[in-house]
Design a protein around this motif. Structure first.
Motif, PDB file in Angstrom:
ATOM      1  N   TRP A   1      40.965  35.045  58.355  1.00 46.98           N
ATOM      2  CA  TRP A   1      42.075  35.737  57.684  1.00 46.98           C
ATOM      3  C   TRP A   1      43.428  35.352  58.253  1.00 46.98           C
ATOM      4  O   TRP A   1      44.429  35.431  57.563  1.00 46.98           O
ATOM      5  CB  TRP A   1      41.922  37.248  57.790  1.00 46.98           C
TER       6      TRP A   1
ATOM      7  N   HIS B   1      47.126  36.431  56.927  1.00 51.10           N
ATOM      8  CA  HIS B   1      47.218  36.647  55.484  1.00 51.10           C
ATOM      9  C   HIS B   1      47.076  38.124  55.139  1.00 51.10           C
ATOM     10  O   HIS B   1      46.484  38.908  55.883  1.00 51.10           O
ATOM     11  CB  HIS B   1      46.204  35.782  54.743  1.00 51.10           C
TER      12      HIS B   1
ATOM     13  N   LEU C   1      45.449  39.858  52.676  1.00 46.19           N
ATOM     14  CA  LEU C   1      44.202  40.424  52.152  1.00 46.19           C
ATOM     15  C   LEU C   1      44.488  41.405  51.021  1.00 46.19           C
ATOM     16  O   LEU C   1      43.720  42.327  50.772  1.00 46.19           O
ATOM     17  CB  LEU C   1      43.391  41.109  53.260  1.00 46.19           C
TER      18      LEU C   1
END
Length: 190
Positions: free
Chosen positions: A103, A106, A108
């Motif tokens: 991840w 970022h 999400l």
């Protein structure tokens, strides 16, 4: 925008968003809030298992803890976490990848946006507010684009132009359609 000029004096900050990832296994930003599953999640899993057993339906992927929000409350928790913990780091490494950190910084947020749990304009306003409060560098805010189910992606610069002089209804153009399933699940999960 700062008047007629772009915030920070430049229209594009891509050169500031190309740093290689650190030489560590992970970026080091806090993990996003975990999703706490409830009886609705259990019922959905039971239904899916029954469909596989009785109807011969085959699903791809693995069943496990839900990774993405399915309620407005969960989506807002993810948005708050992103703005506070991930957005400040996002810009520098927006194009970088680390094998041990899927991840990185970022947001999400595409899934809750696509489910209409968050409006893209709401997300962009939060990112802009974080920058104006000094909590996120301009390169992070400029480079951040939440996913949007509409054909054209929303970009921060045009929205800042629009935000300055249009009433709220005109800022987003038309209201995004809500599917009956999303409306029904909001009533149940709200």
């Amino acid at each position: 925008m700062d008047g007629a000029e772009p915030a920070g004096g430049r229209w594009n900050l891509d050169a500031d968003n190309r740093e290689p990832p650190p030489r560590t296994a992970a970026l080091g930003v806090p993990e996003p809030p975990k999703i706490v599953e409830d009886e609705i999640d259990e019922q959905v899993r039971a239904d899916l298992d029954r469909w596989e057993r009785e109807d011969g339906v085959t699903f791809l992927g693995r069943d496990g803890p839900r990774l993405f929000p399915a309620t407005r409350r969960e989506a807002l928790a993810r948005l708050n976490h992103f703005v506070e913990h991930r957005l400040p780091t996002f810009g520098r490494y927006e194009d970088a990848m680390l094998a041990g950190d899927p991840w990185m910084a970022h947001s999400l947020l595409p899934a809750p946006i696509n489910l209409s749990l968050l409006d893209p304009i709401e997300v962009i306003h939060r990112a802009e507010d974080a920058h104006r409060a000094g909590d996120a560098p301009l390169a992070s805010v400029e480079g951040f684009r939440p996913a949007d189910p509409r054909p054209a992606r929303l970009r921060l610069a045009p929205l800042l132009v629009l935000r300055a002089g249009l009433p709220p209804r005109q800022r987003t153009g038309r209201r995004r359609p809500r599917t009956p399933m999303v409306r029904r699940s909001r009533r149940r999960l709200g």
